[in-house]
Design a protein around this motif. Sequence first.
Motif, short mmCIF file in Angstrom:
data_model
loop_
_atom_site.label_atom_id
_atom_site.label_comp_id
_atom_site.label_asym_id
_atom_site.label_seq_id
_atom_site.Cartn_x
_atom_site.Cartn_y
_atom_site.Cartn_z
N CYS A 225 0.85 -1.18 0.00
CA CYS A 225 0.00 0.00 0.00
C CYS A 225 0.90 1.24 0.00
O CYS A 225 1.82 1.35 0.81
CB CYS A 225 -0.90 -0.03 1.23
N CYS A 228 0.07 3.32 3.72
CA CYS A 228 0.43 2.77 5.03
C CYS A 228 1.52 1.71 4.93
O CYS A 228 2.04 1.26 5.96
CB CYS A 228 -0.81 2.19 5.74
N CYS A 258 -4.44 -0.09 0.13
CA CYS A 258 -5.30 -1.07 0.77
C CYS A 258 -6.69 -0.45 0.94
O CYS A 258 -6.84 0.77 0.84
CB CYS A 258 -4.72 -1.50 2.12
N CYS A 261 -7.13 2.55 3.54
CA CYS A 261 -6.49 3.79 3.11
C CYS A 261 -7.28 4.43 1.97
O CYS A 261 -7.49 5.65 1.95
CB CYS A 261 -5.06 3.55 2.66
#
Length: 454
Positions: A225, A228, A258, A261
């Motif tokens: 991701c 994050c 992801c 997020c």
Amino acid sequence: MLLAHKPPHNLDEGNITRVSGDFSELAMSFVFIVDHDRKPLAPVHPGRARFLLTAGHAAVLRRYPFTLILNEAQPDAQPTPLRVKLDPGSQTTGIAVVNDTTGQVVWAAEVTHRGEQVKAKLESRRAQRRGRRQRHTRYRQPRFQNRRRPEGWLPPSLCSRLANTLTWVARVCRWCPIGAISLELVKFDTQLMQNAAISGVAYQHGELQGYEVKQYLLAKWGHRCAYCGATNVPLQVEHIVPRARGGSNRVSNLTLACAPCNQAKGTQTAAEYGFPAIHAQAKQPLRDAAAVNTTRWAVYQRLHGMGLPVETGTGGRTKWNRTQRGLPKTHWLDAACVGASTPAVLQVQQVVPLCIRAMGRHSRQMCRTDAYGFPNKAPKATSVVGGFRTGDMVRATVPASSTKAGTYVGRIAIRASGSCTIRTAHGTIQGIHDRFCQPLHRGDGYSYTNGRSA
Ligand SMILES: [Zn+2]
């Protein structure tokens, strides 16, 4: 090299392999066959090959890959041209021979390269030469400006991969009626992804395009991701400047995030969300070196010189083709799935890939050294023990009276004492005397085992 007429009972496990797993019956790839004048004919079913041998119409030309030679010339034969397909890799190159009309994979192989070994050997040579500086020897004039590299120079380790690939294409062309070549040239077709004019709207908006874009993004953003850094979670394709804010669908505006997020970011741009660096990184395309590699280009250019039409495909296309047909990931199946010409249904049940390992031939060192790198030995002599050389494929039949009783098929490493080492598909056996061995295939720089790779 015609190994004289071999009776059919002489077919060994190197040729007909019992495969485990889903395919419990005896399986064997099609058999290459050439006529009396060495003109390649359509490869035959193993049953047909067995009949030709039993009836005395053909003899064994080669063990690896198993190739027959007919007793008669067949000048009128018009075999269907087949396609040889390649998936070049740094460690292993997959090769498949495919009949485009029927979708039958006729033959497959996986060539394991020795690039790492070549590199290690050259580094040890370099270290030895450097050691001379410390030695008190006669003065040698420094040699400057005589080390220029010619156009198209490749490092020796890559050269060896290139040569292995070309050798096997040339060999397959010798025993099999090849009419075209397919090669996986690039991982991602960045041109096609960026520039709609090249490929047309159908490709740009097609399923394949989406697939290839996802693969590209995974490579570019390191399978994580972008916000994050989470790995091993489902990743969604995410617009850095959201569509709602006028962001485009171009890959330079895409990243991976992801689900949490992606949700949290909502309609903010990446900069507003607190990640200005993402913007800068998105503008940079994946480095060319990662998408196009030098060996593949060299392979492509050299294949062009062979006078056959060469089709190229991308890695994304290969993976798409393979998953569409529900095939597992192996080098030879990847090779069979290269390019747009791949038939809708691939028949692979019969195929047992030949595992080919590049071994090198002997030592070319003109002066061998002691343990400290001091040169004190003559070059390794070519030695023949009991008619065998290191690298020959043999079958050893050791009688029951011996502790090593059994039959072994594999590559021999000779010893002056006659007590040799045999490397089989199931392991290495030491101390087999040459008197128990029969030659199957003279050393040609490669070692062979049959079987599906794990
Ligand atoms: Zn995240």
